[in-house]
Design a protein around this motif. Structure first.
Motif, PDB file in Angstrom:
ATOM      1  N   GLN A 137       0.921  -1.176  -0.002  1.00  0.00           N
ATOM      2  CA  GLN A 137      -0.090  -0.230  -0.048  1.00  0.00           C
ATOM      3  C   GLN A 137       0.851   1.097   0.051  1.00  0.00           C
ATOM      4  O   GLN A 137       0.552   2.226  -0.804  1.00  0.00           O
ATOM      5  CB  GLN A 137      -0.874  -0.166   1.176  1.00  0.00           C
ATOM      6  N   ALA A 138       1.988   1.299   0.666  1.00  0.00           N
ATOM      7  CA  ALA A 138       3.009   2.213   0.734  1.00  0.00           C
ATOM      8  C   ALA A 138       3.591   2.433  -0.496  1.00  0.00           C
ATOM      9  O   ALA A 138       3.614   3.674  -1.011  1.00  0.00           O
ATOM     10  CB  ALA A 138       3.941   2.299   1.744  1.00  0.00           C
ATOM     11  N   ALA A 139       3.985   1.406  -1.140  1.00  0.00           N
ATOM     12  CA  ALA A 139       4.564   1.582  -2.715  1.00  0.00           C
ATOM     13  C   ALA A 139       3.468   2.176  -3.504  1.00  0.00           C
ATOM     14  O   ALA A 139       3.772   3.163  -4.502  1.00  0.00           O
ATOM     15  CB  ALA A 139       4.862   0.302  -2.953  1.00  0.00           C
ATOM     16  N   ILE A 140       2.204   1.791  -3.433  1.00  0.00           N
ATOM     17  CA  ILE A 140       1.207   2.261  -4.232  1.00  0.00           C
ATOM     18  C   ILE A 140       0.990   3.909  -4.280  1.00  0.00           C
ATOM     19  O   ILE A 140       0.810   4.691  -5.145  1.00  0.00           O
ATOM     20  CB  ILE A 140      -0.062   1.538  -3.953  1.00  0.00           C
ATOM     21  N   LEU A 141       1.185   4.438  -2.865  1.00  0.00           N
ATOM     22  CA  LEU A 141       0.994   5.341  -2.717  1.00  0.00           C
ATOM     23  C   LEU A 141       2.082   6.575  -2.914  1.00  0.00           C
ATOM     24  O   LEU A 141       2.034   7.657  -3.514  1.00  0.00           O
ATOM     25  CB  LEU A 141       0.408   5.893  -1.098  1.00  0.00           C
ATOM     26  N   TYR A 142       3.237   6.191  -2.635  1.00  0.00           N
ATOM     27  CA  TYR A 142       4.640   6.935  -2.765  1.00  0.00           C
ATOM     28  C   TYR A 142       5.397   6.464  -3.874  1.00  0.00           C
ATOM     29  O   TYR A 142       6.550   7.308  -4.187  1.00  0.00           O
ATOM     30  CB  TYR A 142       5.360   6.744  -1.422  1.00  0.00           C
ATOM     31  N   LEU A 143       5.190   5.289  -4.520  1.00  0.00           N
ATOM     32  CA  LEU A 143       5.834   5.085  -5.913  1.00  0.00           C
ATOM     33  C   LEU A 143       4.947   4.418  -6.898  1.00  0.00           C
ATOM     34  O   LEU A 143       4.957   3.478  -7.237  1.00  0.00           O
ATOM     35  CB  LEU A 143       6.860   3.966  -5.623  1.00  0.00           C
ATOM     36  N   PRO A 144       3.808   5.422  -7.012  1.00  0.00           N
ATOM     37  CA  PRO A 144       2.852   4.816  -8.051  1.00  0.00           C
ATOM     38  C   PRO A 144       3.560   4.395  -9.625  1.00  0.00           C
ATOM     39  O   PRO A 144       4.362   5.042 -10.045  1.00  0.00           O
ATOM     40  CB  PRO A 144       2.006   6.079  -8.273  1.00  0.00           C
ATOM     41  N   GLY A 145       2.864   3.428  -9.910  1.00  0.00           N
ATOM     42  CA  GLY A 145       3.375   2.599 -11.183  1.00  0.00           C
ATOM     43  C   GLY A 145       4.435   1.792 -11.102  1.00  0.00           C
ATOM     44  O   GLY A 145       4.886   1.170 -12.081  1.00  0.00           O
ATOM     45  N   GLU A 146       5.186   1.510  -9.903  1.00  0.00           N
ATOM     46  CA  GLU A 146       6.310   0.842  -9.603  1.00  0.00           C
ATOM     47  C   GLU A 146       5.950  -0.409  -9.099  1.00  0.00           C
ATOM     48  O   GLU A 146       4.731  -0.490  -8.202  1.00  0.00           O
ATOM     49  CB  GLU A 146       7.389   1.484  -8.731  1.00  0.00           C
ATOM     50  N   THR A 147       6.546  -1.640  -9.508  1.00  0.00           N
ATOM     51  CA  THR A 147       6.191  -2.893  -8.817  1.00  0.00           C
ATOM     52  C   THR A 147       7.091  -3.203  -7.691  1.00  0.00           C
ATOM     53  O   THR A 147       8.149  -3.597  -8.006  1.00  0.00           O
ATOM     54  CB  THR A 147       6.148  -4.005  -9.926  1.00  0.00           C
ATOM     55  N   THR A 148       6.701  -2.680  -6.556  1.00  0.00           N
ATOM     56  CA  THR A 148       7.736  -3.062  -5.419  1.00  0.00           C
ATOM     57  C   THR A 148       6.978  -2.804  -4.273  1.00  0.00           C
ATOM     58  O   THR A 148       5.855  -2.809  -4.055  1.00  0.00           O
ATOM     59  CB  THR A 148       9.139  -1.739  -5.583  1.00  0.00           C
ATOM     60  N   SER A 149       7.674  -2.597  -3.010  1.00  0.00           N
ATOM     61  CA  SER A 149       7.184  -2.594  -1.629  1.00  0.00           C
ATOM     62  C   SER A 149       8.133  -1.711  -0.799  1.00  0.00           C
ATOM     63  O   SER A 149       9.254  -1.630  -1.291  1.00  0.00           O
ATOM     64  CB  SER A 149       7.005  -3.939  -1.092  1.00  0.00           C
ATOM     65  N   LEU A 150       7.509  -0.992   0.025  1.00  0.00           N
ATOM     66  CA  LEU A 150       8.188   0.165   0.911  1.00  0.00           C
ATOM     67  C   LEU A 150       7.868  -0.244   2.266  1.00  0.00           C
ATOM     68  O   LEU A 150       6.856  -0.359   2.724  1.00  0.00           O
ATOM     69  CB  LEU A 150       7.783   1.525   0.568  1.00  0.00           C
ATOM     70  N   CYS A 151       8.973  -0.516   3.218  1.00  0.00           N
ATOM     71  CA  CYS A 151       8.997  -0.364   4.478  1.00  0.00           C
ATOM     72  C   CYS A 151       8.917   0.901   5.281  1.00  0.00           C
ATOM     73  O   CYS A 151       9.477   1.803   4.365  1.00  0.00           O
ATOM     74  CB  CYS A 151      10.170  -1.290   5.031  1.00  0.00           C
ATOM     75  N   SER A 152       8.211   1.096   6.252  1.00  0.00           N
ATOM     76  CA  SER A 152       8.148   2.233   6.893  1.00  0.00           C
ATOM     77  C   SER A 152       8.571   2.023   8.602  1.00  0.00           C
ATOM     78  O   SER A 152       8.141   2.948   9.288  1.00  0.00           O
ATOM     79  CB  SER A 152       7.131   3.339   6.666  1.00  0.00           C
ATOM     80  N   THR A 153       9.137   1.076   8.990  1.00  0.00           N
ATOM     81  CA  THR A 153       8.979   0.408  10.254  1.00  0.00           C
ATOM     82  C   THR A 153       7.664  -0.016  10.911  1.00  0.00           C
ATOM     83  O   THR A 153       6.749   0.337  10.450  1.00  0.00           O
ATOM     84  CB  THR A 153       9.797   1.737  11.172  1.00  0.00           C
ATOM     85  N   ALA A 154       7.726  -0.562  12.020  1.00  0.00           N
ATOM     86  CA  ALA A 154       6.371  -0.863  12.566  1.00  0.00           C
ATOM     87  C   ALA A 154       5.694   0.390  13.028  1.00  0.00           C
ATOM     88  O   ALA A 154       4.487   0.540  13.058  1.00  0.00           O
ATOM     89  CB  ALA A 154       6.669  -1.716  14.011  1.00  0.00           C
ATOM     90  N   LEU A 155       6.442   1.452  13.432  1.00  0.00           N
ATOM     91  CA  LEU A 155       5.719   2.777  13.849  1.00  0.00           C
ATOM     92  C   LEU A 155       5.082   3.484  12.671  1.00  0.00           C
ATOM     93  O   LEU A 155       3.755   3.725  12.676  1.00  0.00           O
ATOM     94  CB  LEU A 155       6.723   3.655  14.385  1.00  0.00           C
ATOM     95  N   GLY A 156       5.654   3.304  11.386  1.00  0.00           N
ATOM     96  CA  GLY A 156       5.038   3.978  10.318  1.00  0.00           C
ATOM     97  C   GLY A 156       3.706   3.373   9.971  1.00  0.00           C
ATOM     98  O   GLY A 156       2.666   3.961   9.661  1.00  0.00           O
ATOM     99  N   GLU A 157       3.363   2.132  10.036  1.00  0.00           N
ATOM    100  CA  GLU A 157       2.360   1.333   9.788  1.00  0.00           C
ATOM    101  C   GLU A 157       1.110   1.683  10.822  1.00  0.00           C
ATOM    102  O   GLU A 157       0.102   1.872  10.437  1.00  0.00           O
ATOM    103  CB  GLU A 157       2.376  -0.285   9.868  1.00  0.00           C
ATOM    104  N   ALA A 158       1.689   1.988  12.372  1.00  0.00           N
ATOM    105  CA  ALA A 158       0.847   2.020  13.278  1.00  0.00           C
ATOM    106  C   ALA A 158       0.254   3.683  12.961  1.00  0.00           C
ATOM    107  O   ALA A 158      -0.920   3.956  13.122  1.00  0.00           O
ATOM    108  CB  ALA A 158       1.410   2.166  14.650  1.00  0.00           C
ATOM    109  N   CYS A 159       1.145   4.518  12.488  1.00  0.00           N
ATOM    110  CA  CYS A 159       0.550   6.040  12.391  1.00  0.00           C
ATOM    111  C   CYS A 159      -0.316   6.248  10.988  1.00  0.00           C
ATOM    112  O   CYS A 159      -1.033   6.990  11.060  1.00  0.00           O
ATOM    113  CB  CYS A 159       1.912   6.991  12.212  1.00  0.00           C
ATOM    114  N   ALA A 160      -0.171   5.233  10.058  1.00  0.00           N
ATOM    115  CA  ALA A 160      -0.815   5.249   8.896  1.00  0.00           C
ATOM    116  C   ALA A 160      -2.104   4.609   9.298  1.00  0.00           C
ATOM    117  O   ALA A 160      -3.085   5.225   8.692  1.00  0.00           O
ATOM    118  CB  ALA A 160      -0.428   4.263   7.881  1.00  0.00           C
ATOM    119  N   ASN A 161      -2.408   3.757  10.177  1.00  0.00           N
ATOM    120  CA  ASN A 161      -3.604   3.365  10.496  1.00  0.00           C
ATOM    121  C   ASN A 161      -4.244   4.210  11.798  1.00  0.00           C
ATOM    122  O   ASN A 161      -5.665   4.304  11.548  1.00  0.00           O
ATOM    123  CB  ASN A 161      -3.448   1.866  11.336  1.00  0.00           C
TER     124      ASN A 161
END
Length: 472
Positions: free
Chosen positions: A345-369
């Motif tokens: 989901q982070a890759a879709i939002l922050y790297l649109p059009g790329e086939t990849t994934s982006l980590c943002s640490t456990a805290l990044g997921e918590a803040c996004a939620n």
């Protein structure tokens, strides 16, 4: 502003170090809580230190990523709120670890003897499974030649589209085995450091398999996990010379990890890359960039932007990515709208059009939620990990294999998404149970000969039985 950041950082580092030492004193070996704290230190605190001391960071243009999240300038007030969120969450996590970390020593730890030969057999089983995994993967890709030119990340995406759920099951089993091997190897090396007795031949074989795993999977994370576990064991057992040696050699390790990241997309071109000066380029002035690469510093940069963006630019996810713990098991043929994991989901939002994934640490997921309320996710999870650590310590001999594997998985928890790592831990535990790998590994009563004879080389004994070791 920078002086204020430095003051906050100094308080955080002092608190973290104090808590880490407390957990160390209460740990009989590699435990889940120790792994969680070391993961936070490596993937969250170290990048934060780099960003603070450097005043920020911008990914070099050579990486081909120019999106806004690749730039952090701490002189800009917009980053004060994300910095404070990270600081508060990490401080509260340290407090939670301090309060909840009681002595996690197995009831029968004093009489527990781990069979060296049994542990070696466990590692050999995981090695055999890895070889089967590699052969199957190369065959699925289309042979050795095709495998060498395939992109390490994209080939998985292509195979997943072609084979669907069956390939997902294969990759989950493969990942569980990789984690099991890494944890077992970490336990083996840790016990060798504790008892100051190393079987160099078998240790060299483990090292070879770690390197082969990196080459086949393209992922250097398992070597990183093993090295963190190795360093943690050296620290636990007072191996000061070894720690000093690792510190001296760390610049070379950082260089090699960074160089691997530059060539792993096409293994057939490794000789050309070396001749063309890729490694030489890394040596010539990219020390900061290499250090950010090795510690996944980009994840902390993305975390800072997530704190600012979600709730404004993007809607909160309201726990949907955590809910994947319950929906992950359902194939898309049954649940077509099943949400993807947060890295995608982070890759879709922050790297649109790329086939990849982006980590943002456990805290990044918590803040996004959950927004700012997400700062409580890490302290709460720390309490859960402390309870899990005590649960394992209450089992036979402290369940040393599952504890060591959990140490590795909890490092990954700090780096990546919650649901996927819960599933990783469950799958590894099931693999250990299915293969009965913990059975007979630890005997809770010393054999009769041990009470009056010299130690047997086939057993790892309590640390009072020590032999001379040049790395003392």
């Amino acid at each position: 502003m920078m002086f204020f950041y430095l003051c906050l950082l100094a308080v955080l580092l002092a608190t973290y170090w104090s808590v880490l030492n407390r957990v160390k004193r209460n740990s009989a070996g590699l435990t889940p809580l120790l792994g969680w704290l070391i993961g936070l230190g490596f993937f969250l605190i170290v990048p934060l230190v780099i960003l603070t001391l450097n005043g920020g960071y911008e990914m070099p243009a050579s990486e081909g990523i120019t999106e806004a999240w690749t730039k952090v300038n701490l002189a800009n007030p917009i980053f004060f709120r994300p910095y404070l969120v990270i600081w508060l969450s990490t401080m509260l996590t340290c407090v939670a670890a301090m309060v909840s970390s009681g002595a996690a020593v197995a009831k029968d730890a004093e009489t527990c003897v781990i069979s060296l030969r049994k542990l070696e057999r466990v590692i050999l089983v995981t090695m055999a499974l890895s070889v089967v995994d590699w052969v199957v993967l190369i065959w699925l890709v289309g042979g050795v030649a095709q495998f060498l030119v395939s992109h390490w990340y994209l080939r998985g995406e292509v195979l997943a589209e072609r084979f669907g759920s069956s390939f997902t099951l294969y990759t989950r089993t493969s990942l569980a085995n990789q984690l099991l091997f890494t944890g077992a190897a970490a336990l083996y090396s840790g016990l060798a450091l504790r008892d100051r007795s190393t079987r160099w031949g078998f240790t060299a074989l483990m090292s070879l398999f770690l390197i082969l795993e990196m080459i086949v999977s393209g992922n250097r994370i398992f070597i990183a996990f093993y090295l963190l576990a190795f360093a943690a064991s050296g620290w636990l057992y007072g191996r000061r010379k070894l720690i000093a040696l690792l510190m001296v050699g760390s610049p070379l390790l950082i260089l090699l990890f960074s160089a691997w990241g530059a060539v792993r997309h096409d293994l057939s071109k490794v000789p050309e890359a070396v001749d063309g000066g890729v490694i030489e380029l890394d040596v010539s002035g990219q020390a900061l960039s290499n250090l950010m690469h090795v510690t996944e510093g980009g994840a902390v940069m993305l975390l800072m932007h997530i704190v600012n963006d979600f709730g404004n630019k993007f809607d909160y996810l309201y726990g949907s990515t955590y809910g994947r713990v319950f929906t992950f098991w359902l194939p898309r043929s049954i649940y077509p709208s099943r949400p993807v994991d947060f890295t995608n989901q982070a890759a879709i939002l922050y790297l649109p059009g790329e086939t990849t994934s982006l980590c943002s640490t456990a805290l990044g997921e918590a803040c996004a939620n959950f927004g700012v309320v997400g700062i409580m996710a890490l302290p709460l999870f720390t309490w859960v990990v402390a309870c899990y650590t005590k649960y394992l310590a209450g089992g036979p001999g402290g369940r040393p294999l599952l504890s060591a594997v959990s140490f590795v998985v909890l490092i990954w928890f700090a780096r990546c998404t919650f649901a996927e790592n819960v599933i990783n831990l469950i799958e590894v535990a099931l693999l250990i149970w299915a293969l009965k790998l913990e059975k007979g590994l630890c005997t809770t009563e010393a054999p009769v000969w041990l009470q009056s004879a010299t130690p047997n080389a086939d057993l790892f004994l309590p640390s009072s039985f020590e032999s001379p070791d040049p790395l003392g």
